[in-house]
Design an enzyme around this catalytic site. Sequence first.
Site, short mmCIF file in Angstrom:
data_model
loop_
_atom_site.label_atom_id
_atom_site.label_comp_id
_atom_site.label_asym_id
_atom_site.label_seq_id
_atom_site.Cartn_x
_atom_site.Cartn_y
_atom_site.Cartn_z
N GLU A 121 0.83 -1.20 0.00
CA GLU A 121 0.00 0.00 0.00
C GLU A 121 0.87 1.26 0.00
O GLU A 121 0.56 2.24 -0.68
CB GLU A 121 -0.93 -0.01 1.21
CG GLU A 121 -2.03 -1.06 1.14
CD GLU A 121 -3.03 -0.93 2.26
OE1 GLU A 121 -4.06 -0.26 2.06
OE2 GLU A 121 -2.78 -1.48 3.35
N GLU A 142 -4.71 -9.10 2.80
CA GLU A 142 -5.55 -8.83 3.97
C GLU A 142 -6.84 -9.66 4.00
O GLU A 142 -7.33 -10.01 5.08
CB GLU A 142 -5.90 -7.34 4.03
CG GLU A 142 -4.75 -6.45 4.47
CD GLU A 142 -3.85 -6.03 3.32
OE1 GLU A 142 -2.99 -5.16 3.52
OE2 GLU A 142 -4.00 -6.58 2.20
#
Length: 684
Positions: A121, A142
């Site tokens: 990210e 995730e």
Amino acid sequence: MTTAAPTRTILSERTVFNRRFAILEFQPPAGTLTTWSAPALDQLAEALWSLDTARLDAVVFHGTGRVFGAGADLDEFRTSTRLADGAAIATRGYDVFDAISRLDVPTVAVIQGPALGGALELALRADYRVAASSVKALGLPEVRLGLVPGWGGLTSLARLIGPARTKHIAVTNALLGKHLTAAAALKEGIVDVVLDDEDLLEAALHWTSDLLNRTAPVRESAKEFGPAATVGYARDTVPAAAAVTDLLARWQQEGAAAEPIRQSCDRTYLRIAAGEDPIRQDTIRTFATLLQSDESRASIYAFDILQDARKNDRAGTDLEPASVGVVGGGLMAVQLALVFAEHTTATVLINDLDQERVDKALERVTAQLDRSVHRGRITNERRDEIRGRIHGTARLEDFHTCEIVIEAVFEQIEVKQQVWTALERIVGSETLLLTNTSALSIADQATVLQHPGRLIGFHFFNPVAVLPLIEIVQGANTATESVDKAFALARKLGKTPVLVQDRPGFVVNRLLTRLFSEVLQLIDDGADPSTVDHALDPVGLPMTPLQLLQFIGPRVQLHICESLHNAYPERFTLSPSLAGIAKDGLPGYLAEDGSILPEVTRLLPASKPAAAPEDIRTRILAAMADEAQHLLSEGVVSRPEHIDLCMILGANYPLHTGGLTPLLDRETGSHFSSHLKAGSPSRA
């Protein structure tokens, strides 16, 4: 909150070809990986705020050590007990990464190693990404932890490659545990260039200098450099929001997202229509909601025990066999020969009763390797190298040089004892003897040996190349040295060993057979087979019971059922329908379309009024909870974590169930959860 030292961000400056670079280098504490805890994010924020961008031509983010970053610090996830805690975690990271997006000079992430979760990210917030050619793991895993990326990664990735590919990478790949290599990420458009590992940072600075001078080739979708090139979320809001919405909807279909997520998605579209930017707040809210879910708690627990198992080496044992013998030439024996040949440099010798059977086994070896080449898993050269080390013989005497021998013969105690009696006269005194039995006693097999300490259970799971578990079964007379060797060998073969004691069925087969016992007893008593088979669907297991039984095979499962019935007749019943299916040579209960085979219907009694699926589910899971408690009380395994490891690695139970015991706690009110870390998935 974690007390470990945080990853540090070290700020320095370099000038290359008259271009001035600020370099933010991530330095984890010695012996650890870069993770983004609250203190680590604070250090990164401080470094960002100290930048004098008016003096700079570009800002470069670079990792040190083996990885670019391993994501967020899960200690903070584990200790989160309120929605506000999860919102704080997401808000902190989102805001710091937003600061990267708002820098008014070009930004480049130099990825020298794996970049997963929050680390990717961060890299996605840069304008460009440079990756080392050796990088094997880029991804957003995730979802596998019952979460969504909480720091803007979905939006950033959707802007680069579109919602469809974002969904594939962040959901499909994540659930399968797959990551992208540097080359694959380049093809996807996630990284801009792949460079050699040697002097990567220096090469990346030169590449960026060329880019600033407009001489380096870049992907077409790259933004223009300069103050106008900030990555504010106003740009491409609609496709990015669609990606988030699609991802959350897909995760809900997987059974782990709650109703607030759907409502959040609905609000997203309404606010887009009103011209607002809803991505940040909806991402934070969704992350916080999911972090408090049972599925996320169980997933994080499962992740922890898997990580611990991979570190649990028995020190001091190094094993590199030169010669391995495989007794048996059937499908399992062929798989065992291949796993030894692929993961060691040993010569592997397959033995069967006659040359015709040996030749057939070698043909299967060749066919399997050819399929691997066809699927792109190995090269022609690798196939030839592996195949060249696998040989066959009908003479057991040829095993005299083998340092390790594993048997994969018929599951009958007398047959296995005959093998060990013959082998002990042939092999050396130090040869390790492994039995791949799925249910038979190690101690009973060893009664025919003069040196029983060398025999140990080494139970693989089918398919051998896919499932990572090996149950290391310690018999009453198994020597500690043999246990150490077996652990070292399992690691050498790329597997995860779990030590279990020599009791009928061990762990996985015993639990699954208790499940089958309840399912088949219901069917044999007249319950609708389809209703029974699908009663467990809401808990999200990888197969229905009858699908799993078909995969195992009726004959094999019947033999295991008989073994466990003999040991525990009060808990394991014998199924007349399963016996009939095995006798008639049927593949199982199900036709290809999932319906009950007509031949099976004739073996079943007249149907009775169907029990409610929830009542059937309660009965089956209560029986499994009872059997899990027996495993612990008998000392088959020492802790509930070992049960969960076995079910994840050997039965492919998904992480969001936590293996088995967290699922049983939630569904049956059992109390295995005392072994869980902070944030138990059982919230009763």
